[in-house]
Design a protein around this motif. Sequence first.
Motif, PDB file in Angstrom:
ATOM      1  N   ASP A 152      18.064   9.748   3.121  1.00 14.32           N
ATOM      2  CA  ASP A 152      17.343   9.914   4.378  1.00 14.32           C
ATOM      3  C   ASP A 152      15.889  10.307   4.135  1.00 14.32           C
ATOM      4  N   ILE A 153      15.200   9.545   3.268  1.00 13.68           N
ATOM      5  CA  ILE A 153      13.779   9.795   3.017  1.00 13.68           C
ATOM      6  C   ILE A 153      12.977   9.459   4.271  1.00 13.68           C
ATOM      7  N   ASN A 154      11.832  10.095   4.425  1.00 13.72           N
ATOM      8  CA  ASN A 154      10.969   9.772   5.563  1.00 13.72           C
ATOM      9  C   ASN A 154       9.551   9.406   5.155  1.00 13.72           C
ATOM     10  N   LYS A 155       9.316   9.363   3.817  1.00 19.43           N
ATOM     11  CA  LYS A 155       7.976   9.041   3.351  1.00 19.43           C
ATOM     12  C   LYS A 155       8.036   8.500   1.925  1.00 19.43           C
ATOM     13  N   VAL A 156       7.149   7.558   1.624  1.00 21.18           N
ATOM     14  CA  VAL A 156       7.052   6.977   0.279  1.00 21.18           C
ATOM     15  C   VAL A 156       5.599   6.993  -0.152  1.00 21.18           C
ATOM     16  N   CYS A 157       5.321   7.595  -1.294  1.00 16.61           N
ATOM     17  CA  CYS A 157       4.002   7.470  -1.901  1.00 16.61           C
ATOM     18  C   CYS A 157       4.057   6.275  -2.843  1.00 16.61           C
ATOM     19  N   GLY A 158       3.254   5.262  -2.557  1.00 18.77           N
ATOM     20  CA  GLY A 158       3.382   3.977  -3.228  1.00 18.77           C
ATOM     21  C   GLY A 158       3.092   4.013  -4.713  1.00 18.77           C
ATOM     22  N   ASN A 159       3.605   3.000  -5.373  1.00 17.82           N
ATOM     23  CA  ASN A 159       3.358   2.768  -6.788  1.00 17.82           C
ATOM     24  C   ASN A 159       1.883   2.426  -6.974  1.00 17.82           C
ATOM     25  N   LEU A 160       1.197   3.150  -7.825  1.00 11.49           N
ATOM     26  CA  LEU A 160      -0.240   2.965  -8.009  1.00 11.49           C
ATOM     27  C   LEU A 160      -0.590   1.531  -8.382  1.00 11.49           C
ATOM     28  N   ILE A 161       0.239   0.885  -9.188  1.00 15.87           N
ATOM     29  CA  ILE A 161      -0.074  -0.462  -9.648  1.00 15.87           C
ATOM     30  C   ILE A 161      -0.104  -1.469  -8.499  1.00 15.87           C
ATOM     31  N   LYS A 162       0.499  -1.123  -7.361  1.00 21.59           N
ATOM     32  CA  LYS A 162       0.552  -2.032  -6.218  1.00 21.59           C
ATOM     33  C   LYS A 162      -0.654  -1.900  -5.289  1.00 21.59           C
ATOM     34  N   ASN A 163      -1.580  -1.002  -5.579  1.00 21.97           N
ATOM     35  CA  ASN A 163      -2.696  -0.743  -4.657  1.00 21.97           C
ATOM     36  C   ASN A 163      -3.559  -1.973  -4.375  1.00 21.97           C
ATOM     37  N   ARG A 164      -3.517  -2.963  -5.273  1.00 23.12           N
ATOM     38  CA  ARG A 164      -4.318  -4.169  -5.047  1.00 23.12           C
ATOM     39  C   ARG A 164      -3.453  -5.425  -4.935  1.00 23.12           C
ATOM     40  N   HIS A 165      -2.161  -5.246  -4.757  1.00 25.30           N
ATOM     41  CA  HIS A 165      -1.299  -6.400  -4.453  1.00 25.30           C
ATOM     42  C   HIS A 165      -1.104  -6.402  -2.938  1.00 25.30           C
ATOM     43  N   ILE A 166      -1.985  -7.098  -2.245  1.00 22.65           N
ATOM     44  CA  ILE A 166      -2.109  -6.956  -0.801  1.00 22.65           C
ATOM     45  C   ILE A 166      -0.886  -7.481  -0.061  1.00 22.65           C
ATOM     46  N   GLU A 167      -0.325  -8.582  -0.496  1.00 20.50           N
ATOM     47  CA  GLU A 167       0.859  -9.117   0.191  1.00 20.50           C
ATOM     48  C   GLU A 167       2.034  -8.158   0.070  1.00 20.50           C
ATOM     49  N   PHE A 168       2.204  -7.557  -1.103  1.00 20.82           N
ATOM     50  CA  PHE A 168       3.272  -6.567  -1.270  1.00 20.82           C
ATOM     51  C   PHE A 168       3.059  -5.398  -0.327  1.00 20.82           C
ATOM     52  N   LEU A 169       1.835  -4.883  -0.270  1.00 14.99           N
ATOM     53  CA  LEU A 169       1.545  -3.746   0.598  1.00 14.99           C
ATOM     54  C   LEU A 169       1.808  -4.079   2.059  1.00 14.99           C
ATOM     55  N   LYS A 170       1.434  -5.281   2.468  1.00 12.58           N
ATOM     56  CA  LYS A 170       1.629  -5.691   3.855  1.00 12.58           C
ATOM     57  C   LYS A 170       3.125  -5.688   4.209  1.00 12.58           C
ATOM     58  N   ARG A 171       3.935  -6.226   3.324  1.00  4.76           N
ATOM     59  CA  ARG A 171       5.382  -6.292   3.582  1.00  4.76           C
ATOM     60  C   ARG A 171       6.035  -4.915   3.462  1.00  4.76           C
ATOM     61  N   GLU A 172       5.560  -4.129   2.516  1.00  2.47           N
ATOM     62  CA  GLU A 172       6.072  -2.769   2.351  1.00  2.47           C
ATOM     63  C   GLU A 172       5.763  -1.942   3.596  1.00  2.47           C
ATOM     64  N   ALA A 173       4.543  -2.063   4.090  1.00  4.62           N
ATOM     65  CA  ALA A 173       4.147  -1.324   5.291  1.00  4.62           C
ATOM     66  C   ALA A 173       4.973  -1.754   6.495  1.00  4.62           C
ATOM     67  N   LYS A 174       5.220  -3.040   6.625  1.00  7.28           N
ATOM     68  CA  LYS A 174       6.011  -3.541   7.751  1.00  7.28           C
ATOM     69  C   LYS A 174       7.424  -2.967   7.714  1.00  7.28           C
ATOM     70  N   TYR A 175       8.044  -2.961   6.531  1.00  6.94           N
ATOM     71  CA  TYR A 175       9.397  -2.411   6.423  1.00  6.94           C
ATOM     72  C   TYR A 175       9.399  -0.918   6.762  1.00  6.94           C
ATOM     73  N   CYS A 176       8.466  -0.186   6.194  1.00  3.76           N
ATOM     74  CA  CYS A 176       8.428   1.260   6.440  1.00  3.76           C
ATOM     75  C   CYS A 176       8.182   1.560   7.915  1.00  3.76           C
ATOM     76  N   ASN A 177       7.240   0.876   8.518  1.00  4.06           N
ATOM     77  CA  ASN A 177       6.922   1.126   9.922  1.00  4.06           C
ATOM     78  C   ASN A 177       8.088   0.800  10.840  1.00  4.06           C
ATOM     79  N   ASN A 178       8.892  -0.187  10.455  1.00  2.00           N
ATOM     80  CA  ASN A 178      10.048  -0.568  11.272  1.00  2.00           C
ATOM     81  C   ASN A 178      11.252   0.338  11.065  1.00  2.00           C
ATOM     82  N   ASN A 179      11.175   1.227  10.067  1.00  2.00           N
ATOM     83  CA  ASN A 179      12.346   2.045   9.737  1.00  2.00           C
ATOM     84  C   ASN A 179      12.045   3.539   9.690  1.00  2.00           C
ATOM     85  N   GLY A 180      10.997   3.955  10.391  1.00  2.00           N
ATOM     86  CA  GLY A 180      10.711   5.373  10.509  1.00  2.00           C
ATOM     87  C   GLY A 180      10.288   6.048   9.216  1.00  2.00           C
ATOM     88  N   ILE A 181       9.595   5.302   8.364  1.00  2.00           N
ATOM     89  CA  ILE A 181       9.157   5.830   7.074  1.00  2.00           C
ATOM     90  C   ILE A 181       7.637   5.716   6.997  1.00  2.00           C
TER      91      ILE A 181
END
Length: 360
Positions: A152-181
């Motif tokens: 029951d996590i409510n927050k994720v601090c992202g993997n540093l290596i992904k900071n410039r993989h924009i498509e990954f970040l976009k999809r990661e953000a969408k999943y988190c925003n849709n699931n209360g994270i």
Amino acid sequence: MADYKLGCNFDFDLINKVKDLNDQYSKNRISEFYGSERRMAFLTARPSFRLPEISKDHLEEFVKQTRDIGVIFNYTCNTIFPGSKSFLMSKKDEIKDFVNYLWNIGVEQLTVSNPILMDLIREANDQIGLEVSTIMHIDAITQIKYLKEMYDINKVCGNLIKNRHIEFLKREAKYCNNNGINLELMVNEFCGVGGEDYTTHCVYRDSCYLYHATNESKEDANSLNGYPMNYCISSRKTHPINWMRTRFIRPEDIPKYEALGINHYKITGRTGTTNYLEELAKAYLSENWEGNLLSLWKPLETIYSEQNEFDFVQPADIPNKKLNGFIDHWFDNPNFDCSLEVCGETCRHCHDFFYKYVNK
């Protein structure tokens, strides 16, 4: 609006400075402090000699005053190696009691990087918030789904290596925003190693955290030629471009990440001086930094020398304002992934930008 989590050195004056900054800036705010103290150092990603030794009364008053200005306290239990299983069994009740103590004094969030600690925390308390540390290296979105279901996590601090993989970040953000994270990105971390004309995600990163967990003194940290921190420090000094190849996010570029649906950011530097932390907070709240890019990161050398950050002579001068437009390469090519390239050979964006705009 961007919410920032700021490193905390347990100086009460830092609370006053953050309150003033939050009153001054309306668009962005410091919404969390994060940090830990020496008493339970084995739970944290810092060796005990780098953690402040404060009393329980000090901690409790600090958390209280933090809450009084509308800021959450996030206690970091983010060691990658909390000890052997037999050690943890001997400490199980103490850990659970400590979790409930933190909850009872007003700590609302814990940052964790090892699932065995998540197990123990959830045995003790099912209400306290759990943030997945960047140390856990989330590199697949389905990992977030699993951690949400299991702990029951409510927050994720992202993997540093992904900071410039924009498509990954976009999809990661969408999943988190849709699931209360809440998805959070580290902004001023410059980890990486490299040679004369390349840089890569730091190969010593896990070793670094393992030794953070087991070093007990400066002498321990400096043994074996200072492995691993001296190795990464020296490699970044090879050429100024190597700093540009790391995964920092400049204050001016935050709006681009907000457009991806990411509204939470972590400012590193919790062992820094209060004045230095204030300057970092001001830079990100104002989305403006006039100085050297490198000065956004607490110099690792000052950890051992205890030199004031403003007195440290940086190994290179990269004027931050000359990097306007630098990040567009990734945002204009959202599927571009540095990890699929041979830095300095199949991709030379950082090299070309440096010589065209920075070192003209």
